[in-house]
Scaffold this motif. Structure first.
Motif, PDB file in Angstrom:
ATOM      1  N   ALA A  81       0.858  -1.185   0.000  1.00  0.00           N
ATOM      2  CA  ALA A  81       0.000   0.000   0.000  1.00  0.00           C
ATOM      3  C   ALA A  81       0.891   1.230   0.000  1.00  0.00           C
ATOM      4  CB  ALA A  81      -0.932   0.017   1.208  1.00  0.00           C
ATOM      5  N   PHE A  82       0.452   2.282  -0.670  1.00  0.00           N
ATOM      6  CA  PHE A  82       1.231   3.512  -0.693  1.00  0.00           C
ATOM      7  C   PHE A  82       0.316   4.708  -0.947  1.00  0.00           C
ATOM      8  CE2 PHE A  82       1.455   1.660  -4.965  1.00  0.00           C
ATOM      9  CZ  PHE A  82       1.042   2.710  -5.777  1.00  0.00           C
ATOM     10  N   LEU A  83       0.831   5.885  -0.545  1.00  0.00           N
ATOM     11  CA  LEU A  83       0.129   7.145  -0.742  1.00  0.00           C
ATOM     12  C   LEU A  83       0.599   7.804  -2.035  1.00  0.00           C
ATOM     13  CD1 LEU A  83       0.428   8.713   2.849  1.00  0.00           C
ATOM     14  CD2 LEU A  83      -1.465   7.379   1.948  1.00  0.00           C
ATOM     15  N   PHE A  84      -0.302   8.471  -2.727  1.00  0.00           N
ATOM     16  CA  PHE A  84       0.040   9.305  -3.874  1.00  0.00           C
ATOM     17  C   PHE A  84      -1.033  10.379  -3.991  1.00  0.00           C
ATOM     18  CE2 PHE A  84      -2.990   6.414  -5.517  1.00  0.00           C
ATOM     19  CZ  PHE A  84      -3.519   6.920  -6.690  1.00  0.00           C
ATOM     20  N   GLN A  85      -0.898  11.265  -4.970  1.00  0.00           N
ATOM     21  CA  GLN A  85      -1.795  12.415  -5.031  1.00  0.00           C
ATOM     22  C   GLN A  85      -3.261  12.024  -5.235  1.00  0.00           C
ATOM     23  OE1 GLN A  85      -1.001  14.912  -8.364  1.00  0.00           O
ATOM     24  NE2 GLN A  85      -1.343  13.317  -9.899  1.00  0.00           N
ATOM     25  N   GLY A  86      -3.506  10.815  -5.721  1.00  0.00           N
ATOM     26  CA  GLY A  86      -4.875  10.376  -5.951  1.00  0.00           C
ATOM     27  C   GLY A  86      -5.503   9.641  -4.788  1.00  0.00           C
ATOM     28  N   GLY A  87      -4.786   9.519  -3.653  1.00  0.00           N
ATOM     29  CA  GLY A  87      -5.341   8.831  -2.492  1.00  0.00           C
ATOM     30  C   GLY A  87      -4.409   7.750  -1.984  1.00  0.00           C
ATOM     31  N   VAL A  88      -4.974   6.608  -1.654  1.00  0.00           N
ATOM     32  CA  VAL A  88      -4.208   5.464  -1.162  1.00  0.00           C
ATOM     33  C   VAL A  88      -4.511   4.270  -2.058  1.00  0.00           C
ATOM     34  CG1 VAL A  88      -3.583   4.079   0.846  1.00  0.00           C
ATOM     35  CG2 VAL A  88      -4.581   6.342   1.169  1.00  0.00           C
ATOM     36  N   LEU A  89      -3.451   3.572  -2.486  1.00  0.00           N
ATOM     37  CA  LEU A  89      -3.625   2.389  -3.322  1.00  0.00           C
ATOM     38  C   LEU A  89      -3.127   1.174  -2.559  1.00  0.00           C
ATOM     39  CD1 LEU A  89      -4.666   2.227  -6.325  1.00  0.00           C
ATOM     40  CD2 LEU A  89      -2.344   1.510  -6.886  1.00  0.00           C
ATOM     41  N   ALA A  90      -3.932   0.126  -2.525  1.00  0.00           N
ATOM     42  CA  ALA A  90      -3.568  -1.122  -1.853  1.00  0.00           C
ATOM     43  C   ALA A  90      -3.674  -2.272  -2.847  1.00  0.00           C
ATOM     44  CB  ALA A  90      -4.489  -1.381  -0.662  1.00  0.00           C
ATOM     45  N   ALA A  91      -2.724  -3.188  -2.799  1.00  0.00           N
ATOM     46  CA  ALA A  91      -2.717  -4.330  -3.710  1.00  0.00           C
ATOM     47  C   ALA A  91      -2.229  -5.564  -2.967  1.00  0.00           C
ATOM     48  CB  ALA A  91      -1.836  -4.059  -4.929  1.00  0.00           C
ATOM     49  N   ALA A  92      -2.678  -6.729  -3.411  1.00  0.00           N
ATOM     50  CA  ALA A  92      -2.277  -7.986  -2.779  1.00  0.00           C
ATOM     51  C   ALA A  92      -2.520  -9.137  -3.736  1.00  0.00           C
ATOM     52  CB  ALA A  92      -3.044  -8.216  -1.480  1.00  0.00           C
ATOM     53  N   ASP A  93      -1.754 -10.202  -3.537  1.00  0.00           N
ATOM     54  CA  ASP A  93      -2.013 -11.423  -4.297  1.00  0.00           C
ATOM     55  C   ASP A  93      -3.153 -12.180  -3.633  1.00  0.00           C
ATOM     56  OD1 ASP A  93      -0.344 -12.257  -2.014  1.00  0.00           O
ATOM     57  OD2 ASP A  93      -0.369 -14.203  -3.008  1.00  0.00           O
ATOM     58  N   THR A  94      -3.516 -13.336  -4.179  1.00  0.00           N
ATOM     59  CA  THR A  94      -4.682 -14.060  -3.651  1.00  0.00           C
ATOM     60  C   THR A  94      -4.360 -15.494  -3.238  1.00  0.00           C
ATOM     61  OG1 THR A  94      -5.371 -14.826  -5.848  1.00  0.00           O
ATOM     62  CG2 THR A  94      -6.207 -12.685  -5.117  1.00  0.00           C
ATOM     63  N   ARG A  95      -3.095 -15.867  -3.205  1.00  0.00           N
ATOM     64  CA  ARG A  95      -2.744 -17.249  -2.857  1.00  0.00           C
ATOM     65  C   ARG A  95      -2.648 -17.406  -1.347  1.00  0.00           C
ATOM     66  NH1 ARG A  95       2.162 -19.967  -5.920  1.00  0.00           N
ATOM     67  NH2 ARG A  95       0.520 -19.957  -7.529  1.00  0.00           N
ATOM     68  N   SER A  96      -3.450 -18.303  -0.796  1.00  0.00           N
ATOM     69  CA  SER A  96      -3.400 -18.629   0.621  1.00  0.00           C
ATOM     70  C   SER A  96      -2.714 -19.984   0.768  1.00  0.00           C
ATOM     71  CB  SER A  96      -4.821 -18.692   1.208  1.00  0.00           C
ATOM     72  OG  SER A  96      -4.776 -19.017   2.581  1.00  0.00           O
ATOM     73  N   THR A 139      -2.140  -3.563   7.252  1.00  0.00           N
ATOM     74  CA  THR A 139      -1.880  -2.192   6.821  1.00  0.00           C
ATOM     75  C   THR A 139      -3.224  -1.518   6.606  1.00  0.00           C
ATOM     76  OG1 THR A 139       0.152  -2.887   5.703  1.00  0.00           O
ATOM     77  CG2 THR A 139      -0.722  -0.726   5.149  1.00  0.00           C
ATOM     78  N   LEU A 140      -3.520  -0.497   7.406  1.00  0.00           N
ATOM     79  CA  LEU A 140      -4.796   0.204   7.325  1.00  0.00           C
ATOM     80  C   LEU A 140      -4.669   1.380   6.358  1.00  0.00           C
ATOM     81  CD1 LEU A 140      -5.916   0.239  11.075  1.00  0.00           C
ATOM     82  CD2 LEU A 140      -6.386  -1.450   9.302  1.00  0.00           C
ATOM     83  N   CYS A 141      -5.526   1.378   5.335  1.00  0.00           N
ATOM     84  CA  CYS A 141      -5.496   2.403   4.285  1.00  0.00           C
ATOM     85  C   CYS A 141      -6.838   3.132   4.311  1.00  0.00           C
ATOM     86  CB  CYS A 141      -5.277   1.771   2.913  1.00  0.00           C
ATOM     87  SG  CYS A 141      -4.055   0.443   2.871  1.00  0.00           S
ATOM     88  N   GLY A 142      -6.831   4.406   4.642  1.00  0.00           N
ATOM     89  CA  GLY A 142      -8.103   5.107   4.770  1.00  0.00           C
ATOM     90  C   GLY A 142      -8.021   6.558   4.358  1.00  0.00           C
ATOM     91  N   ASP A 154     -11.872  17.388  10.610  1.00  0.00           N
ATOM     92  CA  ASP A 154     -10.648  18.142  10.904  1.00  0.00           C
ATOM     93  C   ASP A 154      -9.389  17.408  10.465  1.00  0.00           C
ATOM     94  OD1 ASP A 154     -12.242  20.065  12.049  1.00  0.00           O
ATOM     95  OD2 ASP A 154     -12.058  19.223  14.074  1.00  0.00           O
ATOM     96  N   PHE A 155      -9.477  16.088  10.289  1.00  0.00           N
ATOM     97  CA  PHE A 155      -8.305  15.292   9.923  1.00  0.00           C
ATOM     98  C   PHE A 155      -8.403  14.832   8.467  1.00  0.00           C
ATOM     99  CE2 PHE A 155      -9.235  14.706  14.429  1.00  0.00           C
ATOM    100  CZ  PHE A 155      -8.044  15.086  15.010  1.00  0.00           C
ATOM    101  N   SER A 156      -9.010  15.656   7.633  1.00  0.00           N
ATOM    102  CA  SER A 156      -9.259  15.268   6.250  1.00  0.00           C
ATOM    103  C   SER A 156      -7.954  14.966   5.520  1.00  0.00           C
ATOM    104  CB  SER A 156     -10.015  16.372   5.518  1.00  0.00           C
ATOM    105  OG  SER A 156     -10.265  15.996   4.182  1.00  0.00           O
ATOM    106  N   GLY A 157      -7.926  13.826   4.819  1.00  0.00           N
ATOM    107  CA  GLY A 157      -6.754  13.438   4.058  1.00  0.00           C
ATOM    108  C   GLY A 157      -6.501  11.951   4.149  1.00  0.00           C
ATOM    109  N   PRO A 158      -5.566  11.444   3.345  1.00  0.00           N
ATOM    110  CA  PRO A 158      -5.263  10.004   3.355  1.00  0.00           C
ATOM    111  C   PRO A 158      -4.444   9.608   4.573  1.00  0.00           C
ATOM    112  CG  PRO A 158      -3.801  11.134   1.840  1.00  0.00           C
ATOM    113  CD  PRO A 158      -4.762  12.179   2.348  1.00  0.00           C
ATOM    114  N   GLY A 159      -4.585   8.358   4.972  1.00  0.00           N
ATOM    115  CA  GLY A 159      -3.823   7.834   6.097  1.00  0.00           C
ATOM    116  C   GLY A 159      -3.362   6.419   5.815  1.00  0.00           C
ATOM    117  N   LEU A 160      -2.160   6.097   6.269  1.00  0.00           N
ATOM    118  CA  LEU A 160      -1.598   4.758   6.035  1.00  0.00           C
ATOM    119  C   LEU A 160      -0.826   4.336   7.280  1.00  0.00           C
ATOM    120  CD1 LEU A 160      -1.216   2.481   3.961  1.00  0.00           C
ATOM    121  CD2 LEU A 160       0.864   3.638   3.191  1.00  0.00           C
TER     122      LEU A 160
END
Length: 255
Positions: free
Chosen positions: A41-56, A136-139, A144-150
């Motif tokens: 997961a990472f922050l960029f100007q468009g918000g927060v992007l999260a990615a993961a594989d699917t193999r358990s 990893t919490l992506c929100g 008052d705390f407007s903006g992305p958080g990671l």
């Protein structure tokens, strides 16, 4: 009836009933429960992007090729999960419940940092046990705390704030792509491409990761999920890029 009454009193007094055949010794596992994953997961100007594989995975077995490793918590918060699947699913439900109760009591959502602090405090008593949760919490926070958080939270109570996280056995390979590609000015398409490639590189090297890739994008309007993609498609895209690169080099050499 007397026996049932005694049993009920025993349960009320101790909370549990000590059966005579119960044992406090842990049962040995038939094989080591090794597991792995790749989440980022990472922050960029468009918000927060999260990615993961699917193999358990479970030791050398693929328990499920299409697991859900990015779990929505509420309308503006998702969490990537790494560790034991059952533990992650349970604590996601507990956190979702607590955040919903907070919203009902106070009329507003708890911030991403507040959610991370709450999860950290709930997990800390289990430090040193076999509980295995790394989230990893992506929100996106409002008010008052407007903006992305990671935030990264581990089952030992660790809580870290950052701009880029990759967790799991495939994370070293994912970082090799993220460190050189992630920057603040990325477009949504560029950020999605980098995240997808990072997961692909990790699954190519890490046997515990693979199959598909899930991508979530968190913005002020909430989270959106891209259609799940087969990582083989990224493999074919990579082959096409290499072919075009060879043709370009050949044309340059002939000139």
């Amino acid at each position: 009836m007397d026996h049932r009454r005694e049993l009920s009193q025993e349960i009320s007094r101790k909370g549990v009933y000590n059966f005579p055949f119960a044992s406090s010794e842990s049962v040995p596992l038939p094989f080591p429960m090794g597991h792995g994953t790749t989440t980022l997961a990472f922050l960029f100007q468009g918000g927060v992007l999260a990615a993961a594989d699917t193999r358990s995975s479970c030791s050398g077995l693929v328990a499920c090729p299409a697991a859900q490793k990015i779990l929505p918590i509420h309308s503006h918060l998702v969490g990537t999960t790494s560790g034991t699947s059952a533990d992650c699913a349970l604590w996601k439900r507990i956190l979702s419940r607590e955040l919903r109760l907070y919203q009902l009591r106070h009329g507003r959502r708890l911030s991403t940092g507040g959610a991370a602090k709450l999860l950290s405090h709930m997990l800390h008593p289990f430090k040193g046990t076999e509980l295995c949760v790394a989230a990893t919490l992506c929100g996106w926070d409002g008010g008052d705390f407007s903006g992305p958080g990671l935030f990264y939270v581990c089952s030992d109570g660790t809580r870290l704030e950052g701009k880029l996280f990759s967790v799991g056995s495939g994370s070293p390979y994912a970082y090799s792509i993220l460190d050189q590609g992630v920057r603040w000015g990325l477009t949504v398409e560029e950020a999605t491409s980098i995240a997808r490639e990072a997961v692909y590189r990790a699954t190519h090297r890490d046997a515990y990761s693979g199959n598909f890739v899930d991508i979530y994008h968190v913005t002020p309007n909430g989270w959106t999920r891209r259609t799940r993609e087969d990582l083989k498609e990224e493999y074919y895209r990579e082959k096409e890029r290499r072919r075009l690169e060879r043709e370009r080099r050949g044309t340059t050499s002939s000139e």
